[in-house]
Structure formats: C-alpha cells, structure tokens
Motif scaffolding. Structure first.
Motif, PDB file in Angstrom:
ATOM      1  N   TYR A   1      -7.329  -2.549  -5.195  1.00 35.61           N
ATOM      2  CA  TYR A   1      -6.789  -1.502  -6.072  1.00 35.61           C
ATOM      3  C   TYR A   1      -7.373  -1.547  -7.480  1.00 35.61           C
ATOM      4  CZ  TYR A   1      -3.566  -1.170  -2.182  1.00 35.61           C
ATOM      5  OH  TYR A   1      -3.023  -1.032  -0.913  1.00 35.61           O
TER       6      TYR A   1
ATOM      7  N   GLY B   1       0.793  -1.225   0.000  1.00 37.98           N
ATOM      8  CA  GLY B   1       0.000   0.000   0.000  1.00 37.98           C
ATOM      9  C   GLY B   1       0.820   1.267   0.000  1.00 37.98           C
TER      10      GLY B   1
ATOM     11  N   PRO C   1      -1.461   5.212   2.538  1.00 38.74           N
ATOM     12  CA  PRO C   1      -2.537   4.504   3.243  1.00 38.74           C
ATOM     13  C   PRO C   1      -2.861   5.166   4.578  1.00 38.74           C
ATOM     14  CG  PRO C   1      -0.891   2.951   2.434  1.00 38.74           C
ATOM     15  CD  PRO C   1      -0.326   4.328   2.231  1.00 38.74           C
TER      16      PRO C   1
ATOM     17  N   HIS D   1      -1.408   2.568  -2.842  1.00 40.95           N
ATOM     18  CA  HIS D   1      -2.467   3.469  -2.393  1.00 40.95           C
ATOM     19  C   HIS D   1      -2.344   4.855  -3.037  1.00 40.95           C
ATOM     20  CE1 HIS D   1      -5.525   5.188   0.294  1.00 40.95           C
ATOM     21  NE2 HIS D   1      -5.874   3.938   0.524  1.00 40.95           N
TER      22      HIS D   1
END
Length: 520
Positions: A402, A301, A313, A305
């Motif tokens: 994702y 992440g 994140p 992210h």
C-alpha cells in the motif's frame, strides 16, 4: 587469521599481536554494550509520538449525566449481554477525574493521549442540538491536555452510535448514517479543531460489521442462522458488507469536509484506524497458506485497498460477488487517498485454516474468505497469539502493498484476568516485557523503512473492555472499581514506560494517601 565468537556469531579477528586487535575488540564490545542497553525513546525518529489511549464509552462513565443519552452499547450492556452483566455506567469515571488522569499522563511523560468523543454526549439526539455540558467537558479535557503539553489524538466515532439513530432508521445499515455522521464530525472539527491536530474518523470499521452484523455478538446484535445466536434480525451474508461500505463512505465524506473547510486553517491531520490482526497459516499446507493471504485481504485490504486504489480487493470482488456493494467512479475518487495516516490496533497473530467446504452453502464473511469461522471460538491460544514479529510483518505488508503510508500504532497492549478483578495489584511485569518486545520490533521496522509515526499503549487505565467487561485489565494505571472514588494507582508497567520515555530513569512508586492516585 584467528577466529572468535561474539553474541553467537562468528567474527573474524586479527591476530592478538596486532595493534589493530585492541581497537577492533573495543569497537565490538562497544557495539555489544549498545545492543544490551535498554531501548529508549531516543532510538526513535524525532517527532515520533508515544502515548496511551482509551475510548469514551469504555472510560468516561457518567452515562446518564449532563444530557448524555444512550448509545447502542448502553442498550447492549443494560440488556445483560455483556460479561457478567456489567455496564460502563461508571467504569473508570474519567468524566469526573480527567484532571487527575492528565496529571498521571504528565507524570508518566506521555507525548499524547488518544481518546474518543462520545457522540451521544456531544449530540445526544444524533443530529441537531449540541449538548452544552458535553461541549464543555471535551473543551476542558482538551485544554487540560494542552496545558500539560500533551497532544490530543481524537477519534470521532468509536462504536458508540446514538441509540436514537439505531431506532429511527437502523443505524449504519442505512445510508442516512453517512449524512448524520458527517454533520457530527463537523461539530467536532468546528469546536475542537483549533487545538486537535490528529483526527481519526472511525475506529476499527473492519471488525464492527462482524461483531454487530455477522455473528451478532456485539450491538446491535444482528445476524442470521447459522452464523449467530440470539439475534433479533439480520442477514449475515449481506449486512456486514453494507455496514462496512457505509462506514467507508462516511469516513471519506468527513475527510473531504475537513480538507475543504478546516485543514488549511487548523493545520491538522486526519485518518482512520483499522484493527490490525496479522493472519498466518495454521499448518504448512499450501491451502492454509492461501487462506492466510486471503484473510489478510479480507481483513486489512477490505479498507486499505479502496483507500489506496479506489476499490475493494479483487479477491473480495471475486468471492463475494454482487453482495459486495459497488463503488461508483465518483465515490472511488473521493475514497482514494482519503487519509493522512493510517491507525493500526494490533494485538494478535491469528492462525487460520482453509475451509472451502463442499458444494453450495449459506455464506457469511468467513465462508467468503474460505477459512474456518473463528468468531465463536474466542481468543484461544491455538488461534490467537501475541507474537511481536507479527507487528513487523504487518508493517512490511503495509509498506510493500500500500505504498508505505504513515502509520500510527493506536492500540497495543496486554491484559490479565485476575481471580478477583477488584484486586489492587502493582506487579504487572508481564506487561512491561510485552511492551518492550513490541517496541523493539517497531524500532527494527522503522530502521527497515516502515513509515511508523507513533505508538499508543492500550490502555492508560483499567476500563470497561468491549469483549471482557471488567474481567480483563489492560491499564498501565489501575483503577479501584470497588470504591466510589475510583482511586487510581500506578502499576510497574507505567513506571517502566515512564523510564523508557525518560531515557532509562525509573522511579519507585510513592503512595500519597491524601491523593486519589499513587504518584510516580
């Protein structure tokens, strides 16, 4: 109704007197026979790319030839910091043997070759003048691949930062890195993009900050007590996050440049490649389960992210606080969606244990994640395991969290550590079994909806390994490191992979003494 058993499952069958019985049994046996057949490339989607890979520092050699200058990894190895004091000055010497290596790829039936461009070979001073010999070498390599129908998949930056930039302003710790990297990336796009259609901006930006700036086990060896030893400076609590931030911004800058100036004309794709460990709890306690989830956020992440959602994140924002750099609104807009695919280098499932500690203490990446620090424990079997199902879980995670991005498995392979590293050994059936098991999981993941687009074995040849030097061999093709000729030879795993790619046809090795490699 009669019952019967087939492959361990209970299956309802019609009475033997029924004419349908013969038909049903025939179909079931056909299904079993189909399942028993070896998986081949035809089971994968059309256009799925199969290949093998290396990286420039690890395979090229010719470290001081034709205008190339040192990278931070040259400095590191020449200081005696690598295993047994080994260097990559010669390694597999692909710089002088690239035509032989492309012939090996062609004979094996590879669709693609993943390699990297050496920044200190192409632009030796980090910025400014292009080295004509470096430009000639990469043009020759790319042209040779194209001539043999092999796709070049090119990584622009694979750990080998020019030492001159490290000396001048601290390398990736400085935001000046972003500008110099982007200019270097443009040199690559401009000179090779007419033939290169698959670009990776940065290799494993989610691990370089840990080895180089947290535990200090890798160049430029920066860390702080108690998280590393033998470091000449650093701050393990802040520098890994700064370095990762600059790598993320450099990636986004290069993608923006490529999309604005080159992509429409050249018709290529661009992404970045992450180390893809999958974290599982070490015990069945809720605390360890939560720790494994956090580590997947900290590890995957950390970059996925912001690439998908535009910021780090939430769990990292909460636990790292002000030490995690801010992403401005304009940066977020540039970062979000800055990929056509995501590369994944997958080797291990990592067993993690919660370690929240008691009271305030010094913090680094692993303390922030609330897990036991695995950095100093090595790849022991208790914590690091090669288990094929972990790749499936990782791909499911990317799909569900994702938005199922296009994924290319850029590295997956297995190594051995022979008592005599220079021993020539064809027998590596363990590697063939490894590849087959992972390809089976990859195939099932695609059937279950994963958007995987390619698979590359690490590695094409025995190379200098960043973690092991020459004490581990991952090559489908071996290299006799005891001879100046760096003779190549084809291992059983290369023949297995070739058989997989050719639909099951295996070739026996045939030695050609007059050549510097063993042909298929």
């Amino acid at each position: 109704m009669a019952t019967g058993e087939l492959a361990g499952s209970r299956v309802l069958l019609p009475p033997p007197s029924s004419s349908l019985f013969v038909v049903v049994v025939f179909l079931l046996l056909a299904a079993v026979a189909r399942d028993a057949c070896a998986l081949t490339r035809s089971d994968f989607p059309e256009g799925f790319a199969f290949g093998a890979g290396t990286s420039a520092f690890q395979v090229e050699g010719a470290a001081a030839e034709d205008g190339r200058k040192p990278s931070i990894w040259d400095t590191f190895t020449h200081q005696g910091d690598s295993p047994e004091g080994s260097t990559a000055d010669v390694s597999a010497d692909q710089y002088h043997h690239y035509k032989e290596d492309v012939k090996l790829m062609y004979d094996m039936g590879l669709d693609a070759y993943r390699f990297s461009i050496s920044w200190p070979r192409l632009v030796p001073d980090g910025r400014g003048e292009i080295n004509p010999k470096g430009l000639e070498y990469y043009n020759n390599l790319i042209n040779e691949l194209i001539l043999h129908g092999i796709q070049p998949h090119v990584t622009i930056y694979h750990f080998d930062l020019p030492q001159v930039l490290q000396d001048e302003y601290g390398g990736i710790l400085s935001s000046r890195f972003i500008e110099d990297y982007t200019a270097y990336a443009e040199v690559c796009f401009k000179n090779f993009g007419d033939r290169v259609k698959h670009w990776v901006t940065v290799n494993e930006p989610n691990i370089e900050p840990i080895g180089g700036y947290d535990n200090g086990s890798q160049p430029p060896r920066r860390c702080s007590y108690p998280f590393g030893t033998n470091c000449t400076g650093g701050d393990s609590s802040t520098e890994p996050y700064i370095v990762a931030h600059h790598l993320l911004l450099a990636h986004a800058s290069a993608v923006s440049l490529y999309r604005q100036k080159y992509q429409a004309i050249q018709g290529g794709q661009i992404g970045l490649t992450l180390l893809g460990w999958w974290h599982e709890p070490r015990t069945d306690t809720p605390e360890d389960a939560a720790a494994a989830m956090r580590m997947n956020e900290f590890h995957i992440g950390w970059f996925m992210h912001p690439l998908v959602y535009g910021d780090y994140p939430p769990v990292m924002r909460h636990r790292v606080g002000s030490r995690l750099p801010s992403i401005t609104a304009s940066q977020s807009e540039k970062i979000r969606g800055s990929f056509d695919f995501i590369g994944i280098n997958h080797y291990f499932v990592v067993r993690v244990q919660c370690d929240e500690g008691n009271g305030p203490k010094l913090r680094d990446y692993y303390v922030d994640a609330g897990v036991q620090n695995l950095g100093g424990e090595g790849f022991d079997k208790e914590h690091f395991q090669s288990l094929p199902w972990a790749l499936g879980k990782l791909l499911d995670h990317l799909k569900l969290k994702y938005g199922n991005p296009p994924v290319i498995i850029h590295e997956n392979g297995d190594g051995d550590s022979p008592e005599t590293p220079s021993k020539i050994d064809y027998d590596d059936d363990f590697r063939s079994e490894f590849l087959q098991s992972y390809l089976q999981v990859l195939h099932m993941s695609i059937r279950n909806g994963s958007n995987a687009r390619g698979y590359f074995v690490w590695s094409l040849l025995d190379v200098y390994e960043f973690l092991y030097g020459y004490n581990a061999r991952f090559g489908l093709c071996g290299v006799d490191l005891t001879t100046a000729a760096r003779t190549r030879y084809v291992r059983n795993s290369a023949r297995w992979y070739s058989g997989f790619l050719r639909g099951g046809e295996l070739r026996q090795p045939v030695t050609h003494p007059e050549k510097s490699y063993v042909a298929f």
